[in-house]
Design an enzyme around this catalytic site. Structure first.
Site, short mmCIF file in Angstrom:
data_model
loop_
_atom_site.label_atom_id
_atom_site.label_comp_id
_atom_site.label_asym_id
_atom_site.label_seq_id
_atom_site.Cartn_x
_atom_site.Cartn_y
_atom_site.Cartn_z
N SER A 12 85.13 -64.07 0.32
CA SER A 12 85.43 -64.78 1.57
C SER A 12 86.85 -65.31 1.54
O SER A 12 87.19 -66.13 0.69
CB SER A 12 84.44 -65.93 1.77
N ARG A 69 83.86 -76.55 -0.57
CA ARG A 69 84.92 -75.83 -1.27
C ARG A 69 86.06 -76.76 -1.72
O ARG A 69 87.22 -76.36 -1.72
CB ARG A 69 85.49 -74.71 -0.40
N GLU A 124 90.56 -69.82 2.11
CA GLU A 124 89.86 -70.36 0.93
C GLU A 124 90.55 -69.87 -0.34
O GLU A 124 90.52 -70.55 -1.37
CB GLU A 124 88.40 -69.88 0.96
#
Length: 319
Positions: free
Chosen positions: A219, A145, A315
């Site tokens: 998420s 990520r 995130e």
């Protein structure tokens, strides 16, 4: 969530992107589809988004094709087109929301695949020079990520196109999540690319709420990577803890499991809540503000740190 900006600009060509890059003044915010963004207030600045569409085949050999895609294309629509053309590698990234340009910034990933594995190069214009550049994938420093675009290159480029290297041969990745279990349920031993895409979509729809129905950003937290020493200590206390090897010194632990163990799955804090089927997803129960989502995020992080000694990190980009 409703939020306003002082100015909004969309560019639909390399030339327009160069003009925008030369005239941008701080503060500015570069967005894709906004699916990984949490706004906690109105944005007192300029919001910039790519509207560059289209895709073309720019290279081909016996094994691979190179496909150049406009950064304003919707990612999942491109995955569908890839599959239809017989260009493979992106099937496990089906139904991930957002734009193509954002895929190269975030290094989106799911079910054993990260988009950085598929990228050949990224085309962009520099801010504020407007100079058009082609950035090879190795310079993007893709990780979990993460990328140079999120770190040292933040607000340095407007991405115009992404070139993907896709395979002509379909080699499915099935040993992640419950892909094989879903295939077995459907009576499929070796899926076609289209069947694998259907299965990935079905799994995601079962686990994740539709943002059009219940506001969410997918998420919310990254899965933490811990040292071997800390992992072994935790495994002794929680033998059923799921985990994934990163290297000899580090192990990845699912943040959703940590949150669930703290009793948050399905719970709410005011109008913000944790999804009942996937503890990694925070949802707007109706009328929640950005600040309420952040308060829930902070409460969860505090509980996970207290119980496991692990600091989980959002995130989602919080503005």
């Amino acid at each position: 969530m409703d939020a306003r900006c002082s100015r909004f600009i969309a560019f639909d060509s390399d030339e327009e992107a160069a003009t925008v890059a030369k005239t941008l003044a701080e503060p500015f915010l570069i967005v894709g589809g906004g699916s990984n963004l949490l706004l906690t207030h109105d944005y007192e600045g300029t919001v910039v988004r790519s509207a560059i569409k289209g895709y073309e085949l720019t290279g081909e050999n016996d094994d691979h094709v190179l496909v150049r895609v406009g950064s304003g294309e919707e990612w999942d629509q491109m995955v569908e087109r890839f599959v239809n053309h017989g260009w493979h590698g992106a099937e496990n990234l089906s139904l991930i929301p957002g734009d193509v340009g954002a895929s190269a910034v975030q290094n989106i990933g799911a079910y054993g695949t990260e988009v950085g594995e598929l990228i050949e190069c990224v085309e962009a214009v520099g801010i504020p020079s407007g100079e058009q550049v082609q950035i090879p994938v190795e310079d993007c420093k893709y990780g979990y990520r993460s990328s140079s675009f999120k770190k040292e290159w933040k607000n340095r480029y407007l991405i115009t196109h992404v070139v993907y290297r896709l395979s002509k041969e379909f080699t499915p990745r099935l040993d992640y999540g419950n892909i094989r279990a879903e295939l077995l349920r459907r009576g499929i031993d070796m899926p076609t690319a289209a069947q694998l895409r259907e299965v990935i979509i079905a799994i995601r729809r079962e686990k994740l709420p539709d943002p059009k129905v219940e506001g969410n950003a997918g998420s919310f937290f990254m899965n933490p990577v811990v040292s071997r020493e800390q992992f072994e200590e935790l495994l002794a206390r929680y033998p059923q803890m799921p985990h994934y090897a990163v290297d000899q010194q580090h192990e990845k632990i699912p943040a959703g499991w940590l949150i669930d163990q703290c009793g948050w799955k399905g719970k709410s804090l005011g109008r913000a809540g944790v999804h009942s089927k996937q503890a990694l997803v925070l949802v707007n129960r109706g009328g929640a503000t950005g600040q309420e989502i952040v308060a829930l995020c902070d409460a969860i992080r505090s509980d996970v740190l207290a119980k496991f000694g692990i600091a989980i990190v959002p995130e989602v980009n919080i503005i």
